[in-house]
Design a protein around this motif. Structure first.
Motif, mmCIF file in Angstrom:
data_model
loop_
_atom_site.group_PDB
_atom_site.id
_atom_site.type_symbol
_atom_site.label_atom_id
_atom_site.label_comp_id
_atom_site.label_asym_id
_atom_site.label_seq_id
_atom_site.Cartn_x
_atom_site.Cartn_y
_atom_site.Cartn_z
ATOM 1 N N ARG A 92 47.446 48.753 26.468
ATOM 2 C CA ARG A 92 47.430 49.913 27.367
ATOM 3 C C ARG A 92 46.464 49.605 28.512
ATOM 4 O O ARG A 92 45.314 50.043 28.501
ATOM 5 C CB ARG A 92 46.986 51.169 26.622
ATOM 6 C CG ARG A 92 47.916 51.596 25.508
ATOM 7 C CD ARG A 92 47.577 52.986 24.994
ATOM 8 N NE ARG A 92 46.242 53.081 24.443
ATOM 9 C CZ ARG A 92 45.257 53.813 24.953
ATOM 10 N NH1 ARG A 92 45.450 54.505 26.060
ATOM 11 N NH2 ARG A 92 44.070 53.850 24.369
ATOM 12 N N PRO A 93 46.910 48.886 29.530
ATOM 13 C CA PRO A 93 45.987 48.433 30.578
ATOM 14 C C PRO A 93 45.792 49.423 31.719
ATOM 15 O O PRO A 93 44.938 49.188 32.583
ATOM 16 C CB PRO A 93 46.673 47.165 31.091
ATOM 17 C CG PRO A 93 48.137 47.456 30.920
ATOM 18 C CD PRO A 93 48.257 48.320 29.690
ATOM 19 N N GLU A 95 34.444 48.614 32.748
ATOM 20 C CA GLU A 95 34.135 49.963 32.286
ATOM 21 C C GLU A 95 34.032 50.928 33.466
ATOM 22 O O GLU A 95 34.474 52.086 33.376
ATOM 23 C CB GLU A 95 32.825 49.954 31.490
ATOM 24 C CG GLU A 95 32.356 51.316 31.006
ATOM 25 C CD GLU A 95 33.324 51.958 30.019
ATOM 26 O OE1 GLU A 95 33.177 53.187 29.770
ATOM 27 O OE2 GLU A 95 34.208 51.263 29.488
ATOM 28 N N ALA A 96 33.483 50.460 34.601
ATOM 29 C CA ALA A 96 33.424 51.298 35.799
ATOM 30 C C ALA A 96 34.826 51.554 36.344
ATOM 31 O O ALA A 96 35.138 52.667 36.788
ATOM 32 C CB ALA A 96 32.545 50.636 36.866
ATOM 33 N N ASP A 97 35.689 50.536 36.302
ATOM 34 C CA ASP A 97 37.084 50.731 36.720
ATOM 35 C C ASP A 97 37.775 51.761 35.833
ATOM 36 O O ASP A 97 38.552 52.591 36.311
ATOM 37 C CB ASP A 97 37.848 49.405 36.669
ATOM 38 C CG ASP A 97 37.415 48.433 37.754
ATOM 39 O OD1 ASP A 97 36.773 48.885 38.728
ATOM 40 O OD2 ASP A 97 37.706 47.231 37.633
ATOM 41 N N ARG A 98 37.490 51.700 34.534
ATOM 42 C CA ARG A 98 38.107 52.652 33.598
ATOM 43 C C ARG A 98 37.674 54.076 33.910
ATOM 44 O O ARG A 98 38.499 55.002 33.918
ATOM 45 C CB ARG A 98 37.729 52.291 32.159
ATOM 46 C CG ARG A 98 38.401 53.172 31.106
ATOM 47 C CD ARG A 98 37.836 52.925 29.726
ATOM 48 N NE ARG A 98 36.489 53.427 29.581
ATOM 49 C CZ ARG A 98 36.202 54.697 29.289
ATOM 50 N NH1 ARG A 98 37.166 55.590 29.113
ATOM 51 N NH2 ARG A 98 34.940 55.088 29.185
ATOM 52 N N LEU A 99 36.392 54.267 34.157
ATOM 53 C CA LEU A 99 35.885 55.609 34.442
ATOM 54 C C LEU A 99 36.445 56.137 35.767
ATOM 55 O O LEU A 99 36.758 57.327 35.886
ATOM 56 C CB LEU A 99 34.358 55.593 34.478
ATOM 57 C CG LEU A 99 33.674 55.311 33.129
ATOM 58 C CD1 LEU A 99 32.171 55.226 33.300
ATOM 59 C CD2 LEU A 99 34.045 56.369 32.098
ATOM 60 N N GLY A 156 45.809 39.668 40.498
ATOM 61 C CA GLY A 156 45.013 40.790 40.970
ATOM 62 C C GLY A 156 45.229 42.097 40.241
ATOM 63 O O GLY A 156 44.423 43.025 40.400
ATOM 64 N N ASN A 157 46.279 42.215 39.436
ATOM 65 C CA ASN A 157 46.541 43.474 38.729
ATOM 66 C C ASN A 157 45.766 43.524 37.417
ATOM 67 O O ASN A 157 46.333 43.554 36.320
ATOM 68 C CB ASN A 157 48.040 43.656 38.486
ATOM 69 C CG ASN A 157 48.677 42.471 37.762
ATOM 70 O OD1 ASN A 157 48.229 41.333 37.891
ATOM 71 N ND2 ASN A 157 49.726 42.741 37.013
ATOM 72 N N THR A 158 44.454 43.543 37.526
ATOM 73 C CA THR A 158 43.585 43.595 36.357
ATOM 74 C C THR A 158 43.590 45.003 35.764
ATOM 75 O O THR A 158 43.981 45.964 36.428
ATOM 76 C CB THR A 158 42.157 43.180 36.749
ATOM 77 O OG1 THR A 158 41.728 43.983 37.854
ATOM 78 C CG2 THR A 158 42.114 41.714 37.145
ATOM 79 N N PRO A 159 43.153 45.169 34.505
ATOM 80 C CA PRO A 159 43.215 46.491 33.861
ATOM 81 C C PRO A 159 42.477 47.571 34.645
ATOM 82 O O PRO A 159 41.443 47.323 35.264
ATOM 83 C CB PRO A 159 42.546 46.231 32.504
ATOM 84 C CG PRO A 159 42.810 44.785 32.238
ATOM 85 C CD PRO A 159 42.726 44.118 33.572
ATOM 86 N N PHE A 160 43.050 48.777 34.588
ATOM 87 C CA PHE A 160 42.496 50.018 35.135
ATOM 88 C C PHE A 160 42.509 50.077 36.660
ATOM 89 O O PHE A 160 41.974 51.027 37.239
ATOM 90 C CB PHE A 160 41.052 50.244 34.639
ATOM 91 C CG PHE A 160 40.879 50.096 33.173
ATOM 92 C CD1 PHE A 160 41.645 50.839 32.289
ATOM 93 C CD2 PHE A 160 39.966 49.200 32.642
ATOM 94 C CE1 PHE A 160 41.499 50.708 30.916
ATOM 95 C CE2 PHE A 160 39.805 49.052 31.279
ATOM 96 C CZ PHE A 160 40.576 49.809 30.416
ATOM 97 N N ARG A 161 43.123 49.123 37.317
ATOM 98 C CA ARG A 161 43.200 49.173 38.778
ATOM 99 C C ARG A 161 44.519 49.788 39.200
ATOM 100 O O ARG A 161 45.476 49.889 38.434
ATOM 101 C CB ARG A 161 43.058 47.776 39.384
ATOM 102 C CG ARG A 161 41.735 47.103 39.099
ATOM 103 C CD ARG A 161 41.548 45.891 39.980
ATOM 104 N NE ARG A 161 41.359 46.254 41.383
ATOM 105 C CZ ARG A 161 41.425 45.385 42.396
ATOM 106 N NH1 ARG A 161 41.695 44.114 42.152
ATOM 107 N NH2 ARG A 161 41.228 45.775 43.623
ATOM 108 N N PHE A 162 44.575 50.213 40.467
ATOM 109 C CA PHE A 162 45.790 50.817 41.008
ATOM 110 C C PHE A 162 46.678 49.744 41.636
ATOM 111 O O PHE A 162 47.298 49.960 42.673
ATOM 112 C CB PHE A 162 45.427 51.889 42.035
ATOM 113 C CG PHE A 162 44.696 53.063 41.435
ATOM 114 C CD1 PHE A 162 45.396 54.123 40.882
ATOM 115 C CD2 PHE A 162 43.319 53.101 41.400
ATOM 116 C CE1 PHE A 162 44.730 55.196 40.321
ATOM 117 C CE2 PHE A 162 42.645 54.166 40.843
ATOM 118 C CZ PHE A 162 43.351 55.226 40.298
ATOM 119 N N ILE A 163 46.710 48.596 40.996
ATOM 120 C CA ILE A 163 47.555 47.487 41.445
ATOM 121 C C ILE A 163 48.476 47.118 40.300
ATOM 122 O O ILE A 163 48.007 46.868 39.178
ATOM 123 C CB ILE A 163 46.713 46.264 41.859
ATOM 124 C CG1 ILE A 163 45.785 46.615 43.026
ATOM 125 C CG2 ILE A 163 47.612 45.093 42.232
ATOM 126 C CD1 ILE A 163 44.851 45.479 43.421
#
Length: 399
Positions: free
Chosen positions: A198-199, A262-266, A94-101
């Motif tokens: 750099r995730p 890309e939405a997670d990154r933004l 569940g700790n995919t890039p750009f998430r707060f996990i």
């Protein structure tokens, strides 16, 4: 010349010590702000290490009180992979890039240890889906099913920390550090090394990372699954609906949400930029206040020394000479304050404080030094011009 300037500064030491303190503390604050921004800027231009464009994140959840068998989950993923527009698909944690996990761990190899390692579960298709770049060894493959230890891929910075300059690390054993004195530590066998990644966000640095192989066709019953899907360019809401309907067609009890990386990154970028903007405002406010303070002190200093200026002019000193004297005094004071600040700032790279690269500290020192000298020169320029215009008869008459 310098000896004369030092004597003038020493004769007015009570006044100058306050100015020296202001320069010193201003340098320290500017050094801190400059170091932070230089560090973030350096991170921003580093390669990301993976390709997040055209990648979607699927959150698949079982119904309330239900679990999804792995075999059924694999069947669902095969159907999604077969959809037109889907190029690749991978099952991960569940700790995919750009998430707060985040999922962190501490690992060791021999006598070397490394903590705060980002750990991920990944299947055999993860590298192709996320565009990871291998620099040594290979990615997971079906032959790893027979491995006696769980196969793992590590990032280059993790390799350097655990194995140093070893010519080859493929086949080496890494153990999970579960605390001092703990026996039967979980062991992993390194099968490959990737470029640094750099995730966490655009302004975050390269995180030591480790990917652990998900055993296919295991007996685990999952409550939820995180799936990464690489799609062809131009795909949008229509394909998202097809993915949701395909998963729902297998079992109505499962729910699916689709998000673009890309939405997670933004979203992550917006939260990161807010404190940076606040820090920039504080830094600008500090610079303005330092400039106003220096200008006011120098203006007051000239008014207090009108008799001295008039006497020097009466003895033949030129206007440019008077102006150069005040500028010289200010630059000498600035040099003293900056030297004290540099002595303090130099302790940070020497002590390896805050895990910041020494080069970032050095650039922070250079930026703070240049800014302080620029400020003091600009603030001293106009008062020194006013001092140069004072006529000896006017100055002595006032006395």
């Amino acid at each position: 010349m310098f000896r004369h300037l030092f004597r003038l500064i020493w004769n007015r030491k009570r006044t100058n010590v306050l100015l020296l303190s202001e320069i010193f503390f201003s340098f320290v604050v500017l050094f801190g702000v400059a170091t932070i921004f230089i560090g973030f800027g350096r991170n921003y231009v580093l390669p990301r290490g993976f390709a997040h464009e055209q990648v979607w994140r699927l959150n698949i959840n079982a119904g309330q009180g239900e679990k999804m068998p792995r075999a059924q989950l694999d069947d669902v993923l095969r159907q999604v992979r077969a959809l037109p527009g889907v190029q690749e698909l991978t099952l991960t944690s569940g700790n995919t890039p750009f998430r707060f996990i985040t999922m962190n761990g501490e690992f060791e190899a021999g006598k070397n240890k490394i903590d705060n390692v980002d750990r991920y579960d990944a299947d055999d298709r993860y590298a192709a889906t996320m565009g990871l770049q291998l620099v040594e060894g290979r990615w997971f493959q079906p032959s790893d099913d027979a491995s006696t230890r769980r196969p793992a891929i590590i990032s280059r910075n993790m390799r350097e920390k655990l194995f140093g300059d070893a010519p080859r690390v493929v086949g080496q054993i890494i153990r999970e550090s579960a605390g001092p004195g703990t026996e039967n530590k979980t062991e992993f066998q390194v099968v490959g090394v990737t470029e640094n990644v750099r995730p966490h966000g655009d302004f975050d640095g390269e995180a030591p990372s480790m990917w652990m192989r998900l055993q296919p066709h295991d007996t685990t019953r999952w409550e939820g699954a995180a799936v990464m899907v690489r799609v062809a360019p131009g795909q949008g809401a229509e394909l998202q609906q097809k993915i949701v309907h395909t998963i729902a067609g297998v079992t109505r009890k499962w729910s699916t949400q689709v998000y673009a990386l890309e939405a997670d990154r933004l979203d992550k970028l917006k939260i990161t930029v807010a404190p940076l903007a606040a820090l920039a405002v504080v830094g600008l406010f500090l610079i303005v206040n330092v400039a106003l303070g220096l200008f006011g002190v120098l203006w007051y200093n000239i008014n207090q020394r009108r008799a001295e200026i008039g006497l020097r002019r009466a003895l033949g000193a030129s206007g440019p000479g008077i102006s150069a004297q005040f500028l010289g005094e200010m630059l000498v004071l600035t040099s003293l304050g900056v030297t004290l600040g540099l002595l303090l700032a130099a302790q940070f790279p020497l002590l390896d404080a805050f895990d910041v690269a020494p080069r970032v500290y050095m650039f922070g020192m250079l930026a703070a030094t240049g800014l302080i000298f620029l400020l003091t020169a600009l603030c001293a320029w106009q008062p020194s011009r006013l001092a140069a215009r004072i006529q000896p008869a006017v100055a002595l008459r006032e006395e």
